[in-house]
Each structure stands twice: as C-alpha cells, then as structure tokens.
Design a protein around this motif. Structure first.
Motif, PDB file in Angstrom:
ATOM      1  N   ASP A 138       0.760  -1.221  -0.008  1.00 30.11           N
ATOM      2  CA  ASP A 138       0.102   0.132  -0.005  1.00 30.11           C
ATOM      3  C   ASP A 138       0.677   1.297  -0.054  1.00 30.11           C
ATOM      4  OD1 ASP A 138      -2.834   1.207   0.415  1.00 30.11           O
ATOM      5  OD2 ASP A 138      -1.554   1.816   2.164  1.00 30.11           O
ATOM      6  N   GLU A 139       1.803   1.052   0.909  1.00 28.65           N
ATOM      7  CA  GLU A 139       2.801   2.696   0.932  1.00 28.65           C
ATOM      8  C   GLU A 139       3.742   2.903  -0.333  1.00 28.65           C
ATOM      9  OE1 GLU A 139       6.245   4.319   3.709  1.00 28.65           O
ATOM     10  OE2 GLU A 139       5.587   2.351   4.051  1.00 28.65           O
ATOM     11  N   PHE A 140       4.178   1.768  -0.785  1.00 25.68           N
ATOM     12  CA  PHE A 140       5.001   2.242  -2.034  1.00 25.68           C
ATOM     13  C   PHE A 140       4.435   2.016  -3.158  1.00 25.68           C
ATOM     14  CE2 PHE A 140       7.932   0.964   1.475  1.00 25.68           C
ATOM     15  CZ  PHE A 140       8.746   2.086   1.304  1.00 25.68           C
ATOM     16  N   TYR A 141       3.326   1.275  -3.536  1.00 22.87           N
ATOM     17  CA  TYR A 141       2.769   0.808  -4.726  1.00 22.87           C
ATOM     18  C   TYR A 141       1.354   1.460  -5.128  1.00 22.87           C
ATOM     19  CZ  TYR A 141       6.995  -1.772  -4.551  1.00 22.87           C
ATOM     20  OH  TYR A 141       8.349  -2.242  -4.535  1.00 22.87           O
ATOM     21  N   HIS A 142       0.463   1.325  -3.937  1.00 18.93           N
ATOM     22  CA  HIS A 142      -0.831   1.763  -4.232  1.00 18.93           C
ATOM     23  C   HIS A 142      -1.010   3.326  -3.965  1.00 18.93           C
ATOM     24  CE1 HIS A 142      -5.185   1.449  -4.333  1.00 18.93           C
ATOM     25  NE2 HIS A 142      -5.053   2.007  -2.977  1.00 18.93           N
ATOM     26  N   GLN A 143      -0.698   3.712  -2.716  1.00 17.03           N
ATOM     27  CA  GLN A 143      -0.712   5.214  -2.604  1.00 17.03           C
ATOM     28  C   GLN A 143      -0.124   6.052  -3.620  1.00 17.03           C
ATOM     29  OE1 GLN A 143      -0.217   6.275   1.789  1.00 17.03           O
ATOM     30  NE2 GLN A 143      -1.170   4.432   2.386  1.00 17.03           N
ATOM     31  N   THR A 144       0.953   5.682  -4.058  1.00 20.33           N
ATOM     32  CA  THR A 144       1.846   6.353  -5.034  1.00 20.33           C
ATOM     33  C   THR A 144       1.185   6.446  -6.669  1.00 20.33           C
ATOM     34  OG1 THR A 144       3.312   4.438  -5.445  1.00 20.33           O
ATOM     35  CG2 THR A 144       3.992   6.085  -3.914  1.00 20.33           C
ATOM     36  N   ASP A 145       0.156   5.641  -6.601  1.00 21.81           N
ATOM     37  CA  ASP A 145      -0.341   5.627  -8.088  1.00 21.81           C
ATOM     38  C   ASP A 145       0.737   4.941  -8.897  1.00 21.81           C
ATOM     39  OD1 ASP A 145      -2.918   6.443  -7.188  1.00 21.81           O
ATOM     40  OD2 ASP A 145      -2.682   8.678  -7.378  1.00 21.81           O
ATOM     41  N   SER A 174       7.851  -5.831  -9.024  1.00 18.41           N
ATOM     42  CA  SER A 174       6.711  -5.391  -8.438  1.00 18.41           C
ATOM     43  C   SER A 174       5.355  -5.468  -9.197  1.00 18.41           C
ATOM     44  CB  SER A 174       6.848  -3.979  -7.894  1.00 18.41           C
ATOM     45  OG  SER A 174       6.707  -3.097  -8.952  1.00 18.41           O
ATOM     46  N   PRO A 175       4.383  -5.464  -8.727  1.00 19.15           N
ATOM     47  CA  PRO A 175       3.205  -5.660  -9.475  1.00 19.15           C
ATOM     48  C   PRO A 175       2.932  -4.418 -10.315  1.00 19.15           C
ATOM     49  CG  PRO A 175       2.770  -5.996  -7.002  1.00 19.15           C
ATOM     50  CD  PRO A 175       3.805  -5.627  -7.156  1.00 19.15           C
ATOM     51  N   THR A 176       3.446  -3.294 -10.117  1.00 23.84           N
ATOM     52  CA  THR A 176       3.383  -2.129 -11.007  1.00 23.84           C
ATOM     53  C   THR A 176       4.596  -1.876 -11.944  1.00 23.84           C
ATOM     54  OG1 THR A 176       4.447  -0.871  -9.198  1.00 23.84           O
ATOM     55  CG2 THR A 176       1.996  -1.006  -9.079  1.00 23.84           C
ATOM     56  N   ALA A 177       5.283  -2.852 -11.817  1.00 23.40           N
ATOM     57  CA  ALA A 177       6.326  -2.595 -13.070  1.00 23.40           C
ATOM     58  C   ALA A 177       6.223  -2.254 -14.325  1.00 23.40           C
ATOM     59  CB  ALA A 177       7.264  -3.896 -12.931  1.00 23.40           C
ATOM     60  N   ILE A 211       9.064  10.050  -7.216  1.00 26.22           N
ATOM     61  CA  ILE A 211       8.442   9.219  -6.248  1.00 26.22           C
ATOM     62  C   ILE A 211       9.464   8.426  -5.473  1.00 26.22           C
ATOM     63  CG2 ILE A 211       6.917   7.256  -5.656  1.00 26.22           C
ATOM     64  CD1 ILE A 211       5.203   8.413  -8.356  1.00 26.22           C
ATOM     65  N   TRP A 212      10.305   7.758  -6.139  1.00 26.01           N
ATOM     66  CA  TRP A 212      11.125   6.898  -5.457  1.00 26.01           C
ATOM     67  C   TRP A 212      12.323   7.771  -4.680  1.00 26.01           C
ATOM     68  CZ3 TRP A 212      16.530   6.896  -5.721  1.00 26.01           C
ATOM     69  CH2 TRP A 212      17.250   5.856  -5.059  1.00 26.01           C
ATOM     70  N   LEU A 213      12.565   8.882  -5.175  1.00 22.05           N
ATOM     71  CA  LEU A 213      13.254   9.656  -4.239  1.00 22.05           C
ATOM     72  C   LEU A 213      12.769  10.251  -2.994  1.00 22.05           C
ATOM     73  CD1 LEU A 213      15.280  11.709  -7.129  1.00 22.05           C
ATOM     74  CD2 LEU A 213      16.443  10.216  -5.375  1.00 22.05           C
ATOM     75  N   SER A 214      11.502  10.641  -3.252  1.00 22.84           N
ATOM     76  CA  SER A 214      10.797  11.104  -1.900  1.00 22.84           C
ATOM     77  C   SER A 214      10.307  10.200  -1.021  1.00 22.84           C
ATOM     78  CB  SER A 214       9.482  11.811  -2.679  1.00 22.84           C
ATOM     79  OG  SER A 214       8.392  11.110  -3.178  1.00 22.84           O
ATOM     80  N   LEU A 215      10.185   8.843  -1.316  1.00 20.05           N
ATOM     81  CA  LEU A 215       9.734   7.959  -0.537  1.00 20.05           C
ATOM     82  C   LEU A 215      10.741   7.115   0.160  1.00 20.05           C
ATOM     83  CD1 LEU A 215       6.168   6.796  -1.698  1.00 20.05           C
ATOM     84  CD2 LEU A 215       6.727   7.955   0.395  1.00 20.05           C
ATOM     85  N   CYS A 216      11.852   6.878  -0.688  1.00 22.18           N
ATOM     86  CA  CYS A 216      12.385   5.754  -0.469  1.00 22.18           C
ATOM     87  C   CYS A 216      13.802   5.933   0.104  1.00 22.18           C
ATOM     88  CB  CYS A 216      12.765   4.773  -1.757  1.00 22.18           C
ATOM     89  SG  CYS A 216      11.338   3.879  -2.435  1.00 22.18           S
TER      90      CYS A 216
END
Length: 272
Positions: A138-145, A174-177, A211-216
């Motif tokens: 949810d945190e990395f793949y769903h909420q980030t759209d 990932s499922p969103t790759a 997105i990766w930079l801001s979250l990861c």
C-alpha cells in the motif's frame, strides 16, 4: 578545475531523445541524493571499455553511499554491441539501498535492438514479499499511484507487454513494474519512437524516479532481525543477477578477459 564527466553519461549510441532522458534522470538522481554519494573509484579500464575488434563498447560508473546514507550503490552503464541484425544498445540505472531501510530499490533499463523499437524496464523493486506485507504494498505501490502511470503508457497503440527471458528476473519485479516493448513498426518510424520518448515516456520515467527519491531514501528500520533478512535477500539478488546476466553475456560481447575485469569491479561494488 572540475574533473570531466565520466564516459557513462555520454550515451553515444542512443537515440537523441533517449540520451536526453537518461541524462536528465541521472541528474535528478544525483541531485536528489546529493552529498549522500561518495566519489567514484571505478578504474579507467572499467569506466570505458571495448572488445579487441571494436564491435562492442561500454561504460560503467559506480558510486557508493556514505556512512550515514541509505544508499548502497548507484550503478550507471551503457553497452553497445554490433549483432547480425544491426546493433544492441542497453542503458541502465540501478540504485540499491542498504539495510538501514526496507524501501524498494530503483531500476531503469532500456534495451534497443532496432531503430524503431525499445524495451523499457522501470520498477521500484520490492524488498519484502508484498503478499505477506500488504502495508508495504500500500505504501510504495498503491498510494503512489504507480499503476496509473503504467496504465497511461500501456494505452499507447505502439506499447506491448514485454516478457524478460529470465524467470528469476521476472520474480523480482513489483506488481506495478513497467515492462514494455515500444514497437513503432518495421519501416522508417524512428521519428515516432523519439516522439513517444520525448512525450509520455519522458514524463512517466521522471515522475517515478521522483516518487522513489521522495519515499525511499529514508531510514526506516529498527529491527536487527529485519536487517539480517534484507542483507541476505539483497546479497542473493545481486549474486544471481551477476550469474544469469553478466557472467552469461559479457564474455560473448567483450571477450572473457574484458568481461572478467568488469565483473570483478561489479562484484566488489556489490560486496558478493
């Protein structure tokens, strides 16, 4: 005087639009990570290399994260090889994080074997089993759209799903790759491909990297047990990637001697 940029940022064999995108993304990553990155120590014969016949060329640069950084290493590379059907060009950005965080790694890989088609692999590589950790999903793949960005690209008529030949490689994604082949036909359609790269592809790639930079790039872990699991998982992934990709292909492209020099440097960077 400042030192000249490494050969890896030249991307001399890419389409102009693709070269511009790679340079822009590398700049975004370098700016975002900023002082976290240490200077490169890659030797000159790995920074730039070729095979004896001159039919294959490449460049690699690797920078490690500092002591307090979440970054393990940043690998940037391009490979060019003449093949019977023309030329194969591969451009890669891979950022591995260390065990101070369980956030995903970043992969962006362009593979081009034709002037009118391009394969893209773009993913935030999960470091947990997302089926067992729905909060991580949810945190990395769903909420980030992220999946909406994949869907936008997939709606282009020239975009088709791409299936990597390695089952192991597919299992890491990932499922969103975004794993697609952008195929603009067999005719003189290079202009259309460049338009797609400069349009939606450019925007989507840069959005996902941001997105990766801001979250990861954050320290998230406190459990020593979790850190041990991450270290083992990451080490296994790095070892398998070297085995099924680099050791299987580089000797054929660059001769065993040149390939061993490159692989040795990458193993040192990967700590495997």
């Amino acid at each position: 005087m400042s030192s000249p940029p490494p050969p890896v940022v030249e991307f001399p064999y890419l389409l102009p639009a693709q070269r511009e995108l790679m340079v822009e993304v590398l700049s975004i990553v370098e700016t975002g990570l900023g002082p976290q990155l240490l200077p490169s120590t890659v030797p000159s014969d790995v920074l730039s290399f070729q095979n004896p016949s001159g039919s294959a060329h490449g460049a690699i640069d690797i920078r490690h994260g500092g002591r307090d950084s979440t970054v393990d290493f940043v690998l940037e590379s391009w490979l060019h090889c003449q093949i019977p059907t023309g030329a194969l060009n591969i451009a890669t950005l891979l950022v591995f994080l260390n065990s101070s965080t369980d956030a995903p790694h970043l992969l962006m890989d362009f593979i081009q074997g034709s002037p009118t088609s391009l394969v893209l692999l773009l993913d935030l590589i999960p470091r947990k089993d997302v089926a067992l950790h729905p909060d991580y999903l949810d945190e990395f793949y769903h909420q980030t759209d992220l999946d909406k960005k994949r869907q936008v690209l997939s709606k282009l008529p020239q975009v088709q799903p791409y299936m990597p030949s390695s089952i192991y490689a597919r299992s890491l994604l990932s499922p969103t790759a975004i794993v697609v082949n952008i195929n603009c036909g067999d005719g003189n359609e290079q202009t259309l491909l460049e338009e797609i790269i400069r349009g939606k592809l450019n925007l989507i790639c840069k959005e996902i990297v941001q997105i990766w930079l801001s979250l990861c790039v954050k320290t998230r872990l406190s459990s020593e047990v979790d850190q041990d699991i991450l270290v083992k998982r990451d080490s296994l992934i790095k070892s398998k990637v070297i085995e099924i990709d680099l050791e299987a292909n580089l000797p054929r492209m660059f001769t065993p001697e040149v390939a061993s020099r490159i692989i040795r440097e990458i193993k040192e960077a990967y700590k495997v």
